[in-house]
Design a protein around this motif. Sequence first.
Motif, PDB file in Angstrom:
ATOM      1  N   LEU A  83       0.900  -1.230  -0.067  1.00 60.41           N
ATOM      2  CA  LEU A  83       0.082  -0.088  -0.077  1.00 60.41           C
ATOM      3  C   LEU A  83       0.823   1.392  -0.143  1.00 60.41           C
ATOM      4  O   LEU A  83       0.275   2.286   0.104  1.00 60.41           O
ATOM      5  CB  LEU A  83      -1.026   0.175   1.354  1.00 60.41           C
ATOM      6  N   LYS A  84       2.350   1.018   0.117  1.00 56.96           N
ATOM      7  CA  LYS A  84       2.965   2.311  -0.063  1.00 56.96           C
ATOM      8  C   LYS A  84       2.832   3.179   1.321  1.00 56.96           C
ATOM      9  O   LYS A  84       2.593   4.227   1.212  1.00 56.96           O
ATOM     10  CB  LYS A  84       3.027   3.124  -1.394  1.00 56.96           C
ATOM     11  N   PHE A  85       2.560   2.554   2.420  1.00 55.31           N
ATOM     12  CA  PHE A  85       2.165   3.087   3.561  1.00 55.31           C
ATOM     13  C   PHE A  85       3.085   3.854   4.385  1.00 55.31           C
ATOM     14  O   PHE A  85       4.242   3.709   4.478  1.00 55.31           O
ATOM     15  CB  PHE A  85       1.643   1.962   4.611  1.00 55.31           C
ATOM     16  N   LYS A  86       2.656   4.980   4.701  1.00 52.61           N
ATOM     17  CA  LYS A  86       3.604   6.138   5.654  1.00 52.61           C
ATOM     18  C   LYS A  86       2.726   6.829   6.590  1.00 52.61           C
ATOM     19  O   LYS A  86       1.837   7.298   6.330  1.00 52.61           O
ATOM     20  CB  LYS A  86       4.373   6.890   4.703  1.00 52.61           C
ATOM     21  N   ASP A  87       3.135   6.805   7.894  1.00 55.45           N
ATOM     22  CA  ASP A  87       2.474   7.475   9.086  1.00 55.45           C
ATOM     23  C   ASP A  87       3.761   8.233   9.585  1.00 55.45           C
ATOM     24  O   ASP A  87       4.189   9.426   8.729  1.00 55.45           O
ATOM     25  CB  ASP A  87       2.155   6.644  10.100  1.00 55.45           C
ATOM     26  N   THR A  88       4.448   8.437  10.560  1.00 55.71           N
ATOM     27  CA  THR A  88       5.407   9.050  11.144  1.00 55.71           C
ATOM     28  C   THR A  88       6.763   8.629  10.398  1.00 55.71           C
ATOM     29  O   THR A  88       7.617   9.283  10.370  1.00 55.71           O
ATOM     30  CB  THR A  88       5.538   9.095  12.632  1.00 55.71           C
ATOM     31  N   LYS A  89       6.711   7.195   9.985  1.00 53.29           N
ATOM     32  CA  LYS A  89       7.768   6.870   9.077  1.00 53.29           C
ATOM     33  C   LYS A  89       7.262   5.914   7.997  1.00 53.29           C
ATOM     34  O   LYS A  89       6.056   5.666   8.066  1.00 53.29           O
ATOM     35  CB  LYS A  89       8.732   5.746  10.332  1.00 53.29           C
ATOM     36  N   TYR A  91       6.699   2.665   6.145  1.00 53.14           N
ATOM     37  CA  TYR A  91       6.583   0.969   6.549  1.00 53.14           C
ATOM     38  C   TYR A  91       7.875   0.415   6.220  1.00 53.14           C
ATOM     39  O   TYR A  91       8.222  -0.444   7.046  1.00 53.14           O
ATOM     40  CB  TYR A  91       5.319   0.412   5.700  1.00 53.14           C
ATOM     41  N   THR A  92       8.458   0.821   5.042  1.00 47.00           N
ATOM     42  CA  THR A  92       9.667  -0.059   4.744  1.00 47.00           C
ATOM     43  C   THR A  92      10.786   0.129   5.772  1.00 47.00           C
ATOM     44  O   THR A  92      11.303  -0.659   6.051  1.00 47.00           O
ATOM     45  CB  THR A  92      10.021   0.225   3.286  1.00 47.00           C
ATOM     46  N   ASP A  93      10.908   1.562   6.315  1.00 44.63           N
ATOM     47  CA  ASP A  93      11.773   1.801   7.379  1.00 44.63           C
ATOM     48  C   ASP A  93      11.640   0.814   8.595  1.00 44.63           C
ATOM     49  O   ASP A  93      12.684   0.401   9.499  1.00 44.63           O
ATOM     50  CB  ASP A  93      11.879   3.088   7.622  1.00 44.63           C
ATOM     51  N   ARG A  94      10.263   0.892   9.122  1.00 47.29           N
ATOM     52  CA  ARG A  94       9.761   0.185  10.121  1.00 47.29           C
ATOM     53  C   ARG A  94      10.148  -1.614  10.043  1.00 47.29           C
ATOM     54  O   ARG A  94      10.660  -1.970  10.881  1.00 47.29           O
ATOM     55  CB  ARG A  94       8.375   0.234  10.551  1.00 47.29           C
ATOM     56  N   ILE A  95       9.962  -1.738   8.830  1.00 48.83           N
ATOM     57  CA  ILE A  95      10.575  -3.171   8.523  1.00 48.83           C
ATOM     58  C   ILE A  95      11.977  -3.427   8.654  1.00 48.83           C
ATOM     59  O   ILE A  95      12.418  -4.707   9.518  1.00 48.83           O
ATOM     60  CB  ILE A  95       9.789  -3.890   7.090  1.00 48.83           C
ATOM     61  N   LYS A  96      12.648  -2.844   8.234  1.00 54.02           N
ATOM     62  CA  LYS A  96      14.105  -2.491   8.224  1.00 54.02           C
ATOM     63  C   LYS A  96      14.637  -2.531   9.596  1.00 54.02           C
ATOM     64  O   LYS A  96      15.486  -3.267  10.049  1.00 54.02           O
ATOM     65  CB  LYS A  96      14.702  -1.501   7.396  1.00 54.02           C
ATOM     66  N   SER A 133       2.732  -8.459  14.950  1.00 53.60           N
ATOM     67  CA  SER A 133       1.559  -8.108  13.889  1.00 53.60           C
ATOM     68  C   SER A 133       1.468  -9.057  12.648  1.00 53.60           C
ATOM     69  O   SER A 133       2.417  -9.476  12.140  1.00 53.60           O
ATOM     70  CB  SER A 133       1.401  -6.894  13.644  1.00 53.60           C
ATOM     71  N   MET A 134       0.020  -9.298  12.456  1.00 53.46           N
ATOM     72  CA  MET A 134      -0.182 -10.254  11.540  1.00 53.46           C
ATOM     73  C   MET A 134      -0.597  -9.622  10.197  1.00 53.46           C
ATOM     74  O   MET A 134      -1.345  -8.675   9.879  1.00 53.46           O
ATOM     75  CB  MET A 134      -1.520 -10.912  11.522  1.00 53.46           C
ATOM     76  N   GLY A 135       0.519  -9.950   9.109  1.00 57.97           N
ATOM     77  CA  GLY A 135       0.488  -9.064   7.744  1.00 57.97           C
ATOM     78  C   GLY A 135       0.386 -10.434   6.709  1.00 57.97           C
ATOM     79  O   GLY A 135       0.314 -11.558   7.124  1.00 57.97           O
ATOM     80  N   ILE A 136       0.664  -9.931   5.614  1.00 58.00           N
ATOM     81  CA  ILE A 136       0.984 -11.058   4.456  1.00 58.00           C
ATOM     82  C   ILE A 136       1.974 -11.979   4.683  1.00 58.00           C
ATOM     83  O   ILE A 136       1.684 -13.132   4.472  1.00 58.00           O
ATOM     84  CB  ILE A 136       1.027  -9.969   2.953  1.00 58.00           C
ATOM     85  N   ALA A 137       3.026 -11.524   5.096  1.00 58.90           N
ATOM     86  CA  ALA A 137       4.173 -12.461   5.454  1.00 58.90           C
ATOM     87  C   ALA A 137       3.920 -13.442   6.406  1.00 58.90           C
ATOM     88  O   ALA A 137       4.098 -14.378   6.272  1.00 58.90           O
ATOM     89  CB  ALA A 137       5.453 -11.736   5.730  1.00 58.90           C
ATOM     90  N   VAL A 138       3.153 -12.650   7.668  1.00 55.28           N
ATOM     91  CA  VAL A 138       2.785 -13.854   8.760  1.00 55.28           C
ATOM     92  C   VAL A 138       1.814 -14.848   8.204  1.00 55.28           C
ATOM     93  O   VAL A 138       1.915 -16.241   8.581  1.00 55.28           O
ATOM     94  CB  VAL A 138       2.043 -13.036   9.713  1.00 55.28           C
ATOM     95  N   GLY A 139       0.739 -14.340   7.422  1.00 56.39           N
ATOM     96  CA  GLY A 139      -0.243 -15.269   6.653  1.00 56.39           C
ATOM     97  C   GLY A 139       0.705 -16.504   5.689  1.00 56.39           C
ATOM     98  O   GLY A 139       0.114 -17.497   5.949  1.00 56.39           O
ATOM     99  N   GLN A 168      -0.251  -1.254   8.896  1.00 57.13           N
ATOM    100  CA  GLN A 168       0.223  -0.869   7.468  1.00 57.13           C
ATOM    101  C   GLN A 168      -0.096  -1.526   6.432  1.00 57.13           C
ATOM    102  O   GLN A 168       0.164  -1.008   5.355  1.00 57.13           O
ATOM    103  CB  GLN A 168       1.992  -0.657   7.678  1.00 57.13           C
ATOM    104  N   GLU A 169      -0.852  -2.759   6.387  1.00 55.24           N
ATOM    105  CA  GLU A 169      -1.385  -3.394   5.288  1.00 55.24           C
ATOM    106  C   GLU A 169      -2.746  -3.527   5.083  1.00 55.24           C
ATOM    107  O   GLU A 169      -3.195  -4.137   4.196  1.00 55.24           O
ATOM    108  CB  GLU A 169      -0.694  -4.825   5.249  1.00 55.24           C
ATOM    109  N   GLY A 170      -3.554  -2.782   5.982  1.00 52.11           N
ATOM    110  CA  GLY A 170      -4.789  -2.408   5.832  1.00 52.11           C
ATOM    111  C   GLY A 170      -5.673  -3.731   5.508  1.00 52.11           C
ATOM    112  O   GLY A 170      -5.614  -4.655   6.499  1.00 52.11           O
TER     113      GLY A 170
END
Length: 284
Positions: A83-89, A91-96, A133-139, A168-170
């Motif tokens: 989703l190209k998600f961004k809040d205060t950071k 999403y890709t940076d949070r994953i890293k 948290s449960m996202g696509i990778a966890v599924g 972040q993955e809605g």
Amino acid sequence: MSWLSRVRNGIPFLPKRQTADNLWHKCGKCGSMVFTKEWEDNLKVCPRCNHHDRIGPADRFAQLFDDGRFEPIAAPTVREDPLKFKDTKRYTDRIKAARTATGEKDALLNAKGLIDGGKAVVGVQDFAFMGGSMGIAVGAAFLKGVETAVAEGCPYIIFTAAGGARMQEGILSLMQMPRTTVALAELREAGLPYIVVLTDPTTGGVTASYAMLGDVQIAEPGALIGFAGARVIEQTIREKLPDGFQRAEYLLEHGMIDMVVPRSNLRETLGKLIAYLSPQKQAA
């Protein structure tokens, strides 16, 4: 030599590797200071108050599998940040940052091996990785664990620890709930057990999906288990909740789980369940 030098030289300073920072562990519940070695030898459970600290996949696998020997199961590669998600950071940076902190690719890892001589595939959610948290990778990792269990003809055991769906993955995160449910239907069609071990904390979408679908529901002592938080529930129903609400012991008393098992007894308990629920598969 001055008297100050003699006193200073006579003080038995600890080597750097044995400083107070790593020599002692402070219990997060009772506040007791425990020797780190004693705490680790006790499987990271406080010997004073029996508080079960959160542990990651590496510790869990080492404690469960016979002789600490297991084979990791690689998770499928999925699209990151769809989703190209961004809040205060971003999403890709949070994953890293999470990968740097944990050394893992995502929040759910699988491995296979023997537990008390019985073959099993074990999945462990790591709360240290973005709150488990449960996202696509966890599924995708969950599905891979179930597929491997079916291929190996053995039970799938999941250790849950999550704050819920990955915001972040809605909607794509919420879609993992039906995906995992369908996967478990395939496991049951194969006549194989699904055992859930609820650890602290298990909440949100994970509780609403695969965490409550086990053939046997186990929990570690004191684990927080629920869907919505206690404060949200209190504000909604405008009533004070009972003491210990959403804790493992309360859920056991009210019939939501089958047993509460201390970490020191988990391996033995799981070994018995594997032998009892799939004796033909294990004998083969």
